[in-house]
Design an enzyme around this catalytic site. Structure first.
Site, PDB file in Angstrom:
ATOM      1  CG  ASP A   1      -9.937   0.142   5.419  1.00  0.00           C
ATOM      2  OD1 ASP A   1     -10.075   0.196   4.127  1.00  0.00           O
ATOM      3  OD2 ASP A   1      -9.386  -0.416   6.282  1.00  0.00           O
TER       4      ASP A   1
ATOM      5  CE  LYS B   1      -3.796  -2.097   2.294  1.00  0.00           C
ATOM      6  NZ  LYS B   1      -4.760  -2.438   3.597  1.00  0.00           N
TER       7      LYS B   1
ATOM      8  CD  GLN C   1      -3.802  -4.461   6.563  1.00  0.00           C
ATOM      9  OE1 GLN C   1      -3.462  -3.583   6.150  1.00  0.00           O
ATOM     10  NE2 GLN C   1      -4.522  -5.455   6.283  1.00  0.00           N
TER      11      GLN C   1
END
Ligand code: NAD
Length: 304
Positions: free
Chosen positions: A133, A66, A110
């Site tokens: 997200d 990422k 994460q």
């Protein structure tokens, strides 16, 4: 050509492959251009902070990937690798600092987090306009009632692939197997907003195969490798395989397999995403897209 599946297919039929890798490369190119235009307008480079707690090797690979892609898109990447024994108070304090930092436009934690850390509380601590997200309660709620929101990257990627492949999806029957907050539920809401008739199957669904056979669009996100067999798929249907399971092969190496038995499905479906090279690359491109959207929200008050 219509989007409706045909009633019979030739015996040598092969579904066309949905090239997620190529689609993601085009997306990244557009994002790079938009990031440059954004910088020219505001003198600001969008910044993404990614937090990883613990040292799960697979998560480390994802997070580094990422970061590399964020740089390639012309954005700034800030990695926070925290030890396994990080307390929730320490993690929340870091999120608070990043929420207040004007150089950071997107924050991603994460998941899953190590035991003892409450993923929901941590996710909700991220400011909604930095929640790239889209998993916080504000963004999830806004999506549910049809308001603009930051949309979870994987279902957003599936939607963009489907729009690219099918265009108008009104009236199509979309069956989603899997009902997680991360993929299945937001996917259902997005396809409902496209005008699809949406069915959701999950672990307690009585006859998932029978439901799947009715699907014009079948999205599978269960984490059960090769759950969906060829005879679960309606002729000509569009199949999006979100699942990723790493398996060991006979030669001692590993490879990724999806939730759909690809070799069977390819003989029946009209279009299908491969694993790897389907949904995965588009998911990461959507993270970059959401970071730019978040920066626009913060500097311009809208995401256009
Ligand atoms: P999850 O475990 O949170 O949810 C799985 C869902 O599938 C649940 O709703 C469960 O009820 C349902 N399910 C499980 N077994 C089933 C069965 N036999 N029949 C019907 N339904 C069943 O998983 P998740 O986070 O949504 O992820 C699902 C898969 O997608 C995983 O393989 C994950 O690695 C993958 N994934 C891929 C990407 C990507 O970028 N490609 C992103 C996110 C998740």
């Amino acid at each position: 050509m219509t989007n409706a599946p045909s009633s019979s297919l030739p015996s040598d039929h092969q579904a066309s492959l949905i090239d997620g890798k190529g689609f993601a490369a085009k997306m990244r190119q557009h994002i790079r251009e938009d990031v440059l235009a954004f910088h020219e307008k505001h003198g600001v480079t969008p910044g993404l902070a990614v937090i990883l707690v613990g040292n799960d090797p697979a998560s480390e690979v994802y997070v580094r990937n990422k970061a590399v892609q964020t740089h390639h898109a012309g954005m700034r990447s800030f990695m926070h690798m925290l030890p396994e024994n990080t307390s929730e108070a320490e993690l929340l304090a870091l999120i608070d600092r990043l929420n207040k930092d004007p150089e950071i436009h997107g924050i991603l934690v994460q998941l899953p987090l190590p035991n003892g850390l409450d993923g929901r509380r941590v996710t909700n601590a991220i400011l909604p306009e930095k929640d790239v997200d889209g998993l916080g309660e504000i963004n999830a709620g806004r999506l549910a009632v049809g308001l603009p929101s930051l949309i979870p990257c994987t279902p957003l990627g599936c939607l963009l692939l489907l729009r690219d492949q099918l265009g108008d999806m009104k009236g199509q029957h979309a069956v989603i197997i899997g009902a997680s907050n991360l993929v299945g539920k937001p996917m259902a809401l997005l396809l409902l907003a496209e005008g699809c008739t949406v069915s959701i199957a999950h672990i307690h669904t009585r006859d998932t195969a029978a439901l799947a056979r009715q699907a014009d669009i079948l999205v599978v996100a269960t984490g059960c490798r090769e759950l969906v067999r060829g005879d679960w798929i309606k002729l000509g249907a569009t199949v999006i395989d979100v699942g990723i399971t790493r398996i060991k092969t006979d030669d001692g190496k590993t490879r990724l397999v999806g939730d759909v038995a690809f070799d069977e499905a390819v003989k029946v479906a009209g279009r299908i995403t491969p694993v790897p090279g389907g949904v995965g690359p588009v998911t990461i491109a959507c993270l970059l897209k959401n970071t730019l959207t978040a920066a626009k929200l913060q500097l311009e008050g809208n995401a256009e």
